[in-house]
Design a protein around this motif. Structure first.
Motif, PDB file in Angstrom:
ATOM      1  N   ARG A   9     -20.747  -5.517  30.304  1.00 51.08           N
ATOM      2  CA  ARG A   9     -20.236  -6.840  29.908  1.00 51.08           C
ATOM      3  C   ARG A   9     -21.193  -7.982  30.267  1.00 51.08           C
ATOM      4  O   ARG A   9     -20.915  -8.805  31.133  1.00 51.08           O
ATOM      5  CB  ARG A   9     -18.840  -7.084  30.500  1.00 51.08           C
ATOM      6  CG  ARG A   9     -17.807  -6.117  29.937  1.00 51.08           C
ATOM      7  CD  ARG A   9     -16.424  -6.371  30.483  1.00 51.08           C
ATOM      8  NE  ARG A   9     -15.434  -5.482  29.850  1.00 51.08           N
ATOM      9  CZ  ARG A   9     -14.172  -5.397  30.223  1.00 51.08           C
ATOM     10  NH1 ARG A   9     -13.723  -6.132  31.228  1.00 51.08           N
ATOM     11  NH2 ARG A   9     -13.344  -4.577  29.594  1.00 51.08           N
ATOM     12  N   GLN A  10     -22.301  -8.027  29.556  1.00 54.80           N
ATOM     13  CA  GLN A  10     -23.269  -9.111  29.719  1.00 54.80           C
ATOM     14  C   GLN A  10     -22.905 -10.293  28.821  1.00 54.80           C
ATOM     15  O   GLN A  10     -22.432 -10.119  27.700  1.00 54.80           O
ATOM     16  CB  GLN A  10     -24.657  -8.636  29.304  1.00 54.80           C
ATOM     17  CG  GLN A  10     -25.322  -7.689  30.262  1.00 54.80           C
ATOM     18  CD  GLN A  10     -26.733  -7.396  29.799  1.00 54.80           C
ATOM     19  OE1 GLN A  10     -27.066  -7.604  28.652  1.00 54.80           O
ATOM     20  NE2 GLN A  10     -27.553  -6.893  30.701  1.00 54.80           N
ATOM     21  N   ALA A  11     -23.207 -11.486  29.295  1.00 52.64           N
ATOM     22  CA  ALA A  11     -22.975 -12.690  28.487  1.00 52.64           C
ATOM     23  C   ALA A  11     -23.794 -12.658  27.203  1.00 52.64           C
ATOM     24  O   ALA A  11     -23.361 -13.163  26.159  1.00 52.64           O
ATOM     25  CB  ALA A  11     -23.321 -13.934  29.300  1.00 52.64           C
ATOM     26  N   GLU A  12     -24.989 -12.032  27.248  1.00 54.40           N
ATOM     27  CA  GLU A  12     -25.859 -11.978  26.071  1.00 54.40           C
ATOM     28  C   GLU A  12     -25.210 -11.254  24.893  1.00 54.40           C
ATOM     29  O   GLU A  12     -25.571 -11.486  23.734  1.00 54.40           O
ATOM     30  CB  GLU A  12     -27.185 -11.275  26.425  1.00 54.40           C
ATOM     31  CG  GLU A  12     -28.098 -12.073  27.328  1.00 54.40           C
ATOM     32  CD  GLU A  12     -27.757 -11.929  28.802  1.00 54.40           C
ATOM     33  OE1 GLU A  12     -28.516 -12.444  29.637  1.00 54.40           O
ATOM     34  OE2 GLU A  12     -26.723 -11.304  29.126  1.00 54.40           O
ATOM     35  N   GLN A  13     -24.252 -10.373  25.181  1.00 53.36           N
ATOM     36  CA  GLN A  13     -23.588  -9.637  24.104  1.00 53.36           C
ATOM     37  C   GLN A  13     -22.884 -10.572  23.120  1.00 53.36           C
ATOM     38  O   GLN A  13     -22.710 -10.225  21.948  1.00 53.36           O
ATOM     39  CB  GLN A  13     -22.565  -8.661  24.685  1.00 53.36           C
ATOM     40  CG  GLN A  13     -23.164  -7.543  25.519  1.00 53.36           C
ATOM     41  CD  GLN A  13     -22.093  -6.712  26.185  1.00 53.36           C
ATOM     42  OE1 GLN A  13     -20.908  -7.026  26.130  1.00 53.36           O
ATOM     43  NE2 GLN A  13     -22.506  -5.641  26.839  1.00 53.36           N
ATOM     44  N   LYS A  14     -22.494 -11.745  23.586  1.00 50.45           N
ATOM     45  CA  LYS A  14     -21.724 -12.647  22.726  1.00 50.45           C
ATOM     46  C   LYS A  14     -22.582 -13.281  21.638  1.00 50.45           C
ATOM     47  O   LYS A  14     -22.057 -13.872  20.695  1.00 50.45           O
ATOM     48  CB  LYS A  14     -21.016 -13.692  23.585  1.00 50.45           C
ATOM     49  CG  LYS A  14     -19.996 -13.018  24.516  1.00 50.45           C
ATOM     50  CD  LYS A  14     -19.043 -13.977  25.173  1.00 50.45           C
ATOM     51  CE  LYS A  14     -18.013 -13.191  26.002  1.00 50.45           C
ATOM     52  NZ  LYS A  14     -17.014 -14.061  26.624  1.00 50.45           N
ATOM     53  N   GLN A  15     -23.927 -13.127  21.728  1.00 49.01           N
ATOM     54  CA  GLN A  15     -24.789 -13.538  20.630  1.00 49.01           C
ATOM     55  C   GLN A  15     -24.471 -12.735  19.368  1.00 49.01           C
ATOM     56  O   GLN A  15     -24.591 -13.238  18.250  1.00 49.01           O
ATOM     57  CB  GLN A  15     -26.259 -13.324  20.998  1.00 49.01           C
ATOM     58  CG  GLN A  15     -26.758 -14.191  22.124  1.00 49.01           C
ATOM     59  CD  GLN A  15     -28.209 -13.906  22.454  1.00 49.01           C
ATOM     60  OE1 GLN A  15     -29.049 -13.780  21.556  1.00 49.01           O
ATOM     61  NE2 GLN A  15     -28.517 -13.795  23.727  1.00 49.01           N
ATOM     62  N   GLU A  19     -16.657 -13.785  20.698  1.00 50.00           N
ATOM     63  CA  GLU A  19     -15.865 -13.950  21.913  1.00 50.00           C
ATOM     64  C   GLU A  19     -15.596 -12.639  22.633  1.00 50.00           C
ATOM     65  O   GLU A  19     -15.115 -12.623  23.753  1.00 50.00           O
ATOM     66  CB  GLU A  19     -14.536 -14.631  21.574  1.00 50.00           C
ATOM     67  CG  GLU A  19     -14.687 -16.079  21.130  1.00 50.00           C
ATOM     68  CD  GLU A  19     -15.474 -16.909  22.146  1.00 50.00           C
ATOM     69  OE1 GLU A  19     -15.102 -16.909  23.334  1.00 50.00           O
ATOM     70  OE2 GLU A  19     -16.475 -17.546  21.748  1.00 50.00           O
ATOM     71  N   PHE A  21     -16.810  -8.824  24.221  1.00 51.31           N
ATOM     72  CA  PHE A  21     -17.955  -8.074  24.714  1.00 51.31           C
ATOM     73  C   PHE A  21     -18.192  -6.883  23.784  1.00 51.31           C
ATOM     74  O   PHE A  21     -17.310  -6.476  23.008  1.00 51.31           O
ATOM     75  CB  PHE A  21     -17.708  -7.587  26.141  1.00 51.31           C
ATOM     76  CG  PHE A  21     -17.728  -8.681  27.163  1.00 51.31           C
ATOM     77  CD1 PHE A  21     -18.922  -9.312  27.499  1.00 51.31           C
ATOM     78  CD2 PHE A  21     -16.558  -9.086  27.793  1.00 51.31           C
ATOM     79  CE1 PHE A  21     -18.945 -10.332  28.448  1.00 51.31           C
ATOM     80  CE2 PHE A  21     -16.576 -10.096  28.736  1.00 51.31           C
ATOM     81  CZ  PHE A  21     -17.768 -10.718  29.072  1.00 51.31           C
ATOM     82  N   THR A 251     -27.982  -7.820  21.665  1.00 50.10           N
ATOM     83  CA  THR A 251     -28.078  -9.035  20.849  1.00 50.10           C
ATOM     84  C   THR A 251     -28.078  -8.747  19.351  1.00 50.10           C
ATOM     85  O   THR A 251     -28.230  -9.678  18.545  1.00 50.10           O
ATOM     86  CB  THR A 251     -29.345  -9.834  21.210  1.00 50.10           C
ATOM     87  OG1 THR A 251     -30.501  -9.018  20.979  1.00 50.10           O
ATOM     88  CG2 THR A 251     -29.310 -10.268  22.667  1.00 50.10           C
TER      89      THR A 251
END
Length: 280
Positions: A9-15, A19, A21, A251
Motif C-alpha cells: 500500500r504505497q501512496a504512489e499506487q494512486k497515480q 483512490e 490501493f 504507477t
C-alpha cells in the motif's frame, strides 16, 4: 474460492489506481470474478497476516516493493509451511520477487531440489547465504541458486547450497510497451488467452532471474530495446504451488486491464482447486 490480497500500500499506487490501493483494485476485480476476497496490508494489525486470516485463505496474492524488510524471515517461513502442507498457494506480483514469503519459498524449493537426488543416502546440507539481503546481481556473477557436491570416502554426501538472490541483473522504468508470447497455451492459467498480447506500459526486467528452475514457464515477455524475461513461472513446493507474475509496477494501471486480471483469476482458481482436490 477464498483469496487474500496482501499489499504494501504505497501512496504512489494512486497515480494509477485513483483512490484505491493496487491490492484493493485486484481484490475488487477478483470479487467480480466470483471469488471470496479479503484485502489486507502491511499497516494493519499483525501486518495483515493474522494466523486466523491465513487459515481462512486458500490463495495469497502478494504485492510489495520497498518495505520487504518489514516482514521477517520467520513470518515468511510460517507462510511457506502452509504452502508445503497444501493449505495455501502463493501468487507473487512484480517487485514481490524480493517479498519475504517469496524468497523463503524459493529457498525452500532450492533445498528441495538440492537434496532430492540423494534420497536414501547419508547427506548433509550447508547453506551459503547472500552477501546482502537485497542487491542487484552483476551479469558475470555465478548464478544462484547453485550447489557444490562432495562425496566422502565413507559415502556421505556433502551438499553446499548457495541460496537464490531472487533478482536479475537489469531493470528500467521507461513505461514502454512489452510483448507477451504464451509458451504453455494449454495450461489452466493461460488457457483462452491470445497467443500474443501487449501491455501498453510497464517496467522492464531482464533475465536471468536468479530463482530455482520453475516447473512450468508460461510467458516470454520482450521489449523493443532487446531485453527478455520469463514472466510467468510456476513451482511445485511440497503439496502446494507458487506462481510469479512479473507485471505490476505501481504507477501503471496493469491490474485495471482485462488480460492481467484474467491471468490472476485463472491462477487463483487453478491453484485453489488443485489444493482442494489434493492433486499433485
Amino acid at each position: 474460492m477464498r483469496v487474500l490480497v496482501w499489499d504494501e500500500r504505497q501512496a504512489e499506487q494512486k497515480q494509477a489506481y485513483g483512490e484505491r490501493f493496487l491490492g484493493q483494485a485486484v481484490a475488487d476485480a477478483l470479487e467480480k470474478q466470483g471469488f471470496l476476497v479479503r484485502s489486507t496490508g502491511l499497516d494493519e494489525a499483525a501486518q495483515g497476516l493474522d494466523p486466523a486470516l491465513l487459515d481462512w485463505a486458500e490463495v495469497l496474492i502478494w504485492w510489495g516493493h520497498v518495505r520487504h524488510s518489514k516482514i521477517t524471515p520467520e513470518t515468511g517461513k510460517k507462510i511457506v509451511e502452509r504452502i508445503k502442507q497444501g493449505r495455501l498457494s502463493l501468487i507473487a506480483l512484480h517487485s514481490a520477487h524480493w517479498a519475504t514469503p517469496f524468497v523463503e519459498a524459493m529457498n525452500a524449493k532450492s533445498r528441495q531440489e538440492a537434496t532430492a537426488p540423494f534420497s536414501g543416502r547419508d547427506w548433509t546440507l550447508e547453506e551459503v547465504p547472500l552477501r546482502a539481503r537485497y542487491y542487484l546481481p552483476k551479469q558475470d556473477e555465478p548464478p544462484t541458486p547453485r550447489t557444490e557436491i562432495a562425496e566422502a570416502d565413507d559415502g556421505k554426501v556433502r551438499i553446499k547450497l548457495y541460496l537464490p538472490n531472487c533478482c536479475f541483473p537489469a531493470y528500467a522504468d521507461r513505461g514502454k510497451p512489452s510483448d507477451f508470447k504464451v509458451l504453455a497455451p494449454e495450461h489452466p492459467i493461460t488457457k483462452g488467452l491470445p497467443p500474443r498480447f501487449e501491455l501498453p506500459q510497464t517496467e522492464m526486467y531482464a533475465d536471468p532471474f536468479q530463482v530455482p528452475e520453475p516447473d512450468v514457464v508460461l510467458f516470454e515477455e520482450r521489449w523493443k530495446e532487446g531485453a527478455t524475461f520469463r514472466s510467468g513461472l510456476v513451482w511445485n513446493l511440497g503439496a502446494g504451488k507458487v506462481f510469479y507474475f512479473r507485471p505490476g509496477h505501481e504507477t501503471y494501471p496493469i491490474f485495471l486491464q482485462e488480460i492481467p486480471l484474467k491471468i490472476l483469476g485463472s491462477a487463483a482458481r487453478w491453484m485453489g482447486e488443485t489444493q482442494r482436490s489434493g492433486a499433485p
